[in-house]
Write a protein that holds these residues in place. Structure first.
Motif, short mmCIF file in Angstrom:
data_model
loop_
_atom_site.label_atom_id
_atom_site.label_comp_id
_atom_site.label_asym_id
_atom_site.label_seq_id
_atom_site.Cartn_x
_atom_site.Cartn_y
_atom_site.Cartn_z
N MET A 43 -15.27 25.07 -0.23
CA MET A 43 -16.53 24.97 0.64
C MET A 43 -15.97 23.86 1.81
N TYR A 44 -16.50 24.26 2.99
CA TYR A 44 -16.00 23.35 4.30
C TYR A 44 -16.64 21.94 4.08
N ASP A 45 -17.63 21.60 3.60
CA ASP A 45 -18.40 20.29 3.40
C ASP A 45 -17.89 19.70 2.07
N THR A 46 -17.10 20.16 1.48
CA THR A 46 -16.70 19.59 0.01
C THR A 46 -15.52 18.72 0.36
N VAL A 47 -15.32 17.48 -0.38
CA VAL A 47 -14.51 16.59 -0.56
C VAL A 47 -13.57 17.03 -1.59
N PRO A 48 -12.29 17.32 -1.23
CA PRO A 48 -11.19 17.32 -2.61
C PRO A 48 -11.27 16.44 -3.45
N ALA A 49 -10.77 16.59 -4.51
CA ALA A 49 -10.96 15.72 -5.68
C ALA A 49 -9.50 14.82 -5.39
N LYS A 50 -9.54 13.37 -5.80
CA LYS A 50 -8.30 12.80 -5.94
C LYS A 50 -7.04 13.42 -6.51
N GLU A 51 -7.38 14.21 -7.55
CA GLU A 51 -6.22 14.92 -8.57
C GLU A 51 -5.69 15.80 -7.48
N LEU A 52 -6.27 16.46 -6.53
CA LEU A 52 -6.08 17.53 -5.79
C LEU A 52 -4.89 17.00 -4.60
N THR A 53 -5.51 15.96 -4.17
CA THR A 53 -4.89 15.38 -2.65
C THR A 53 -3.96 14.42 -3.14
N GLY A 54 -4.02 13.79 -4.19
CA GLY A 54 -3.29 12.55 -4.57
C GLY A 54 -3.92 11.25 -4.26
N GLY A 55 -5.11 11.30 -3.60
CA GLY A 55 -5.79 10.13 -3.30
C GLY A 55 -5.12 9.27 -2.20
N PRO A 56 -5.36 7.87 -2.05
CA PRO A 56 -4.64 7.17 -1.15
C PRO A 56 -3.54 7.03 -1.07
N TRP A 57 -2.92 7.34 -2.32
CA TRP A 57 -1.32 7.01 -2.23
C TRP A 57 -0.39 8.26 -1.82
N TYR A 58 -1.13 9.14 -1.06
CA TYR A 58 -0.27 10.34 -0.66
C TYR A 58 -0.66 10.37 0.88
N THR A 59 0.40 10.58 1.65
CA THR A 59 0.21 10.96 3.25
C THR A 59 0.86 12.30 3.24
N GLU A 60 -0.07 13.15 3.79
CA GLU A 60 0.61 14.38 4.21
C GLU A 60 1.28 15.17 3.15
N HIS A 61 0.67 14.71 2.05
CA HIS A 61 1.23 15.62 0.89
C HIS A 61 2.63 14.81 0.12
N GLU A 62 2.78 13.90 0.55
CA GLU A 62 3.80 13.10 0.05
C GLU A 62 3.47 11.84 -0.34
N PHE A 63 4.20 11.26 -1.46
CA PHE A 63 3.78 9.87 -2.22
C PHE A 63 4.58 8.94 -1.26
N ASP A 64 3.45 7.99 -0.82
CA ASP A 64 3.70 7.04 0.29
C ASP A 64 4.32 5.95 -0.13
N HIS A 65 5.61 5.33 -0.58
CA HIS A 65 6.12 4.37 -1.13
C HIS A 65 6.16 3.17 -0.19
N GLU A 66 6.24 3.39 1.19
CA GLU A 66 5.99 2.26 1.86
C GLU A 66 4.60 1.84 1.98
N PHE A 67 3.77 2.50 1.97
CA PHE A 67 2.40 2.04 2.02
C PHE A 67 1.93 1.25 0.93
N ILE A 68 2.43 1.76 -0.46
CA ILE A 68 2.05 1.33 -1.53
C ILE A 68 2.67 -0.20 -1.68
N ASN A 69 4.12 -0.06 -1.23
CA ASN A 69 4.65 -1.64 -1.22
C ASN A 69 4.02 -2.46 -0.54
N GLU A 70 3.86 -2.09 1.00
CA GLU A 70 2.89 -3.14 1.69
C GLU A 70 1.67 -3.65 0.94
N LEU A 71 0.96 -2.69 0.44
CA LEU A 71 -0.42 -3.15 -0.27
C LEU A 71 0.10 -4.12 -1.35
#
Length: 177
Positions: A43-71
């Motif tokens: 549904m358009y207004d539904t926010v996908p679950a973190k298990e589906l999108t990877g949560g904040p640790w994924y950018t454009e469906h790829e695990f974002d190592h640089e972002f995590i290292n900076e954090l």
């Protein structure tokens, strides 16, 4: 594929239906980080679950190592800055990360707890907890649950550590504790 097999409609018809529903903003397509080639509709207004999108640790469906290292580096700096005052808790780390604006994505306390837990498991940070009225600090175990009473402090480097953040005097290295 699942919709086609359950409805028995031809692929061309389903494609037209999907496009029509998307143009009316009734459904949207979402890609899962687990199954990148699979197209999911929700549904358009539904926010996908973190298990589906990877949560904040994924950018454009790829695990974002640089972002995590900076954090992690910022988290380690925050914990190190509170070293002398007895440690810092997840709530304060979360607030300081939000205040400094390092992340465009809002990080929850659970997200920050995951970051800090990786620092604990890497041996950079020690989880501590205050016991009793005499404020005797003791090392706590990492059990994977978010405990808002836990405080974190920097771990002492081991004998093989190359960390230059710590300046020990020779008698501290000889102490048994």
């Amino acid at each position: 594929k699942d919709i086609r097999s359950s409805t028995g409609l031809p692929t061309m018809t389903l494609t037209k239906v999907y496009k029509s529903l998307e143009s009316k903003s009734l459904v949207k397509t979402v890609k899962s980080v687990a199954a990148k080639s699979k197209k999911l509709y929700m549904m358009y207004d539904t926010v996908p679950a973190k298990e589906l999108t990877g949560g904040p640790w994924y950018t454009e469906h790829e695990f974002d190592h640089e972002f995590i290292n900076e954090l992690r580096n910022v988290v380690l700096q925050l914990i190190s800055s509170k070293q002398l005052s007895g440690g810092i808790g997840i709530q304060e780390i979360t607030k300081k990360l939000k205040d400094c604006g390092i992340s465009k994505i809002e990080l929850s306390e659970a997200d920050v707890d995951q970051l800090v837990t990786t620092c604990v498991l890497d041996g950079d940070v020690v989880a501590i907890k205050e016991y009793g009225d005499d404020a005797d600090w003791k090392e706590d175990s990492v059990d994977g649950t978010l405990n808002k009473d836990k405080m974190y402090t920097m771990a002492r480097p081991g004998p093989n550590s190359s960390s230059s953040n710590f300046n020990f005097k020779y008698w501290e290295c000889l102490a048994t504790d």
